[in-house]
Scaffold this active site. Structure first.
Site, PDB file in Angstrom:
ATOM      1  N   GLU A 116       2.751  14.276  12.119  1.00 34.37           N
ATOM      2  CA  GLU A 116       1.751  13.622  10.912  1.00 34.37           C
ATOM      3  C   GLU A 116       0.393  13.394  11.334  1.00 34.37           C
ATOM      4  O   GLU A 116       0.181  13.042  12.631  1.00 34.37           O
ATOM      5  CB  GLU A 116       2.322  12.355  10.700  1.00 34.37           C
ATOM      6  CG  GLU A 116       3.879  12.468   9.745  1.00 34.37           C
ATOM      7  CD  GLU A 116       4.628  11.156   9.686  1.00 34.37           C
ATOM      8  OE1 GLU A 116       3.795  10.324   9.423  1.00 34.37           O
ATOM      9  OE2 GLU A 116       5.671  11.225   9.353  1.00 34.37           O
ATOM     10  N   CYS A 123      -6.198   9.623  12.145  1.00 31.81           N
ATOM     11  CA  CYS A 123      -5.323   9.203  12.781  1.00 31.81           C
ATOM     12  C   CYS A 123      -4.326  10.331  13.438  1.00 31.81           C
ATOM     13  O   CYS A 123      -3.565  11.065  12.628  1.00 31.81           O
ATOM     14  CB  CYS A 123      -4.351   8.257  12.048  1.00 31.81           C
ATOM     15  SG  CYS A 123      -3.043   7.559  13.119  1.00 31.81           S
ATOM     16  N   CYS A 129       8.725   9.942  20.240  1.00 30.83           N
ATOM     17  CA  CYS A 129       8.133   9.026  21.130  1.00 30.83           C
ATOM     18  C   CYS A 129       9.426   8.269  21.832  1.00 30.83           C
ATOM     19  O   CYS A 129      10.321   8.315  21.403  1.00 30.83           O
ATOM     20  CB  CYS A 129       7.666   7.908  20.480  1.00 30.83           C
ATOM     21  SG  CYS A 129       6.774   6.733  21.311  1.00 30.83           S
ATOM     22  N   CYS A 176      10.113   1.498  20.067  1.00 33.23           N
ATOM     23  CA  CYS A 176       9.775  -0.083  19.307  1.00 33.23           C
ATOM     24  C   CYS A 176      10.454   0.028  18.349  1.00 33.23           C
ATOM     25  O   CYS A 176      10.761   0.776  17.427  1.00 33.23           O
ATOM     26  CB  CYS A 176       8.194  -0.036  18.984  1.00 33.23           C
ATOM     27  SG  CYS A 176       6.773  -0.032  20.341  1.00 33.23           S
ATOM     28  N   CYS A 195       9.320   0.725  14.494  1.00 26.12           N
ATOM     29  CA  CYS A 195       8.437   2.062  14.360  1.00 26.12           C
ATOM     30  C   CYS A 195       9.108   3.198  14.147  1.00 26.12           C
ATOM     31  O   CYS A 195       9.903   3.637  14.794  1.00 26.12           O
ATOM     32  CB  CYS A 195       7.676   2.371  15.776  1.00 26.12           C
ATOM     33  SG  CYS A 195       6.590   3.723  15.647  1.00 26.12           S
ATOM     34  N   CYS A 217       3.031   5.821  10.087  1.00 24.79           N
ATOM     35  CA  CYS A 217       3.463   6.836  11.076  1.00 24.79           C
ATOM     36  C   CYS A 217       4.751   7.248  11.097  1.00 24.79           C
ATOM     37  O   CYS A 217       5.386   6.230  11.228  1.00 24.79           O
ATOM     38  CB  CYS A 217       2.923   6.603  12.341  1.00 24.79           C
ATOM     39  SG  CYS A 217       1.421   7.148  12.643  1.00 24.79           S
TER      40      CYS A 217
HETATM   41  N1  SAH Z   1       2.445   4.565  20.944  1.00 25.42           N
HETATM   42  C1  SAH Z   1       0.978   4.038  20.696  1.00 25.42           C
HETATM   43  C2  SAH Z   1       0.431   4.630  19.265  1.00 25.42           C
HETATM   44  C3  SAH Z   1       1.156   4.883  18.305  1.00 25.42           C
HETATM   45  S1  SAH Z   1       1.358   3.665  17.031  1.00 25.42           S
HETATM   46  C4  SAH Z   1       1.318   2.355  20.346  1.00 25.42           C
HETATM   47  O1  SAH Z   1       2.519   2.019  20.544  1.00 25.42           O
HETATM   48  O2  SAH Z   1       0.433   1.588  20.489  1.00 25.42           O
HETATM   49  C5  SAH Z   1       0.041   2.723  16.535  1.00 25.42           C
HETATM   50  C6  SAH Z   1       0.323   1.403  15.973  1.00 25.42           C
HETATM   51  O3  SAH Z   1       0.940   1.220  14.922  1.00 25.42           O
HETATM   52  C7  SAH Z   1       0.861   0.270  17.215  1.00 25.42           C
HETATM   53  O4  SAH Z   1       0.180  -0.646  17.353  1.00 25.42           O
HETATM   54  C8  SAH Z   1       2.245   0.335  16.829  1.00 25.42           C
HETATM   55  O5  SAH Z   1       2.888  -0.794  17.217  1.00 25.42           O
HETATM   56  C9  SAH Z   1       1.999   0.386  15.268  1.00 25.42           C
HETATM   57  N2  SAH Z   1       2.984   0.340  14.451  1.00 25.42           N
HETATM   58  C10 SAH Z   1       4.163   1.121  14.827  1.00 25.42           C
HETATM   59  N3  SAH Z   1       5.115   1.176  13.524  1.00 25.42           N
HETATM   60  C11 SAH Z   1       4.629   0.211  12.720  1.00 25.42           C
HETATM   61  C12 SAH Z   1       5.037  -0.529  11.405  1.00 25.42           C
HETATM   62  N4  SAH Z   1       6.132   0.146  10.952  1.00 25.42           N
HETATM   63  N5  SAH Z   1       4.248  -1.479  10.925  1.00 25.42           N
HETATM   64  C13 SAH Z   1       2.993  -1.875  11.466  1.00 25.42           C
HETATM   65  N6  SAH Z   1       2.717  -1.466  12.617  1.00 25.42           N
HETATM   66  C14 SAH Z   1       3.395  -0.377  13.366  1.00 25.42           C
END
Ligand code: SAH
Length: 336
Positions: free
Chosen positions: A91, A104, A111, A115, A118, A325
């Site tokens: 994406e 973006c 990944c 997390c 995510c 994302c």
């Molecule tokens: N892997 C990297 C970059 C990708 S995510 C990282 O962890 O920073 C980009 C940002 O979006 C990160 O801060 C991540 O924690 C956040 N993010 C991911 N899923 C999310 C969600 N459902 N709601 C809000 N922020 C989210």
């Protein structure tokens, strides 16, 4: 076949010399590929037909296909689902800001980081993107939208520092001022030290999400391997080496990380650090029941601001097209 879009100028020179092409040809090829966005060696008309044939026998020019495109009716956000040559999906999100168009981009298919909130990580990790595949997200979006991308955020699917070499190569190739680039990481300490030594004037964003070690571990498995204490030490070194302020991203989740205690812990952790705190309203995903109310975020923000922290709340763009994302990719893959 060598993926020529992933090579910098010097590497292009080294790759064409064994084929009997003069060194200066590399610059011509590079201009065709990156400035003129040419996709076919046959179209490189200042190079002889024989040489063009040789090039096409030894190199390939990668491409991305737009598999799906969602356009927001609220703002002008556009979300692209690109299909890669091995039928994987990634994406990319195009956002319009006053200061220009921001893209973006994804750095991996899936990944490993796991997390909990995510969507990008829920189906696991498939593979790293090549420099060309990261770069083509810019090129294809510019071509399709007829807009010039001025800013890039490495915040799409994947962990950029887990695909370190290809991410750095992409930064070298992308032709965008590093001052307009943000790289977001969940906190891979060894790679952050390495990145500091590259001395790139980009903005490093650290996904913090809690200033309390046990809490952070609950939603971010990576926190067990790289604890907060070491992460903050590393961030201080990063600032010292690069003279760049760090952004701490803090995804706000009701009932989890925006209480008074959470704010106190955050203040204690970041006091004295040259930083910016970006509060992100959690985007609810199907796999996890996280929510947040605007009022609670505002309260958290005000509390931090009153203690002299530089805090912003990320604007929610493309709310109607599921612009967070990984969600579109998950949906399309499930339906296939
Ligand atoms: N892997 C990297 C970059 C990708 S995510 C990282 O962890 O920073 C980009 C940002 O979006 C990160 O801060 C991540 O924690 C956040 N993010 C991911 N899923 C999310 C969600 N459902 N709601 C809000 N922020 C989210």
């Amino acid at each position: 076949m060598i993926d020529i879009l992933s090579l910098n100028l010097q590497e292009t020179e080294q790759a064409i010399i064994p084929l009997g092409l003069e060194k200066y040809r590399a610059k011509q090829i590079y201009t065709w590929l990156h400035d003129r966005r040419c996709r076919n060696f046959a179209d490189m008309t200042n190079i002889s037909t024989a040489m063009r044939t040789k090039l096409s026998e030894n190199f390939c020019i990668k491409s991305l296909k737009i598999y799906k495109k969602l356009e927001s009716k609220i703002d002008n956000t556009v979300k692209y689902l690109f299909e890669l040559e091995d039928t994987q999906y990634i994406e990319t999100v195009l956002m319009e800001y006053d200061h220009g168009n921001s893209l973006c981009v994804s750095t991996q298919v899936g990944c490993k980081m796991g997390c909990d909130f995510c969507a990008s990580t829920k189906a696991g990790f498939i593979r790293n993107l090549t420099p060309a595949e990261i770069l083509l997200q810019i090129y294809e979006t510019e071509y399709d939208s007829n807009k010039k991308i001025s800013n890039v955020v490495l915040m799409g699917i994947g962990e950029p520092l887990d695909n370190y070499d290809n991410t750095i190569k992409f930064l070298e190739l992308c032709g965008i001022s590093m001052r307009n680039v943000s790289l977001s990481t969940c906190g891979l300490i060894p790679q952050i030290y390495k990145l500091a030594e590259e001395k790139l004037p980009l903005t490093l964003s650290i996904s913090l999400h809690s200033a309390i070690q046990q809490k952070r571990e609950k939603i971010m498995p990576v926190a067990k391997k790289y604890p907060l204490k070491e992460l903050i030490e590393c961030c201080k070194k990063y600032i010292e080496t690069t003279h760049r302020r760090i952004t701490f991203e803090y995804t706000c989740i009701d009932g989890f990380n925006i209480s008074r205690d959470d704010a106190d812990a955050l203040i204690k952790l970041l006091r004295g650090i040259n930083c910016h705190i970006n509060l992100i309203p959690v985007n609810t995903i199907k796999e996890a029941n996280y929510n947040v109310s605007q009022i609670n975020i505002e309260k958290f923000k005000t509390f931090l601001q009153e203690r002299n922290f530089n805090v912003t709340i990320r604007r929610r763009l493309g709310a109607d097209i599921n612009a967070a994302c990984g969600q579109l990719k998950r949906e399309v893959e499930k339906n296939k």
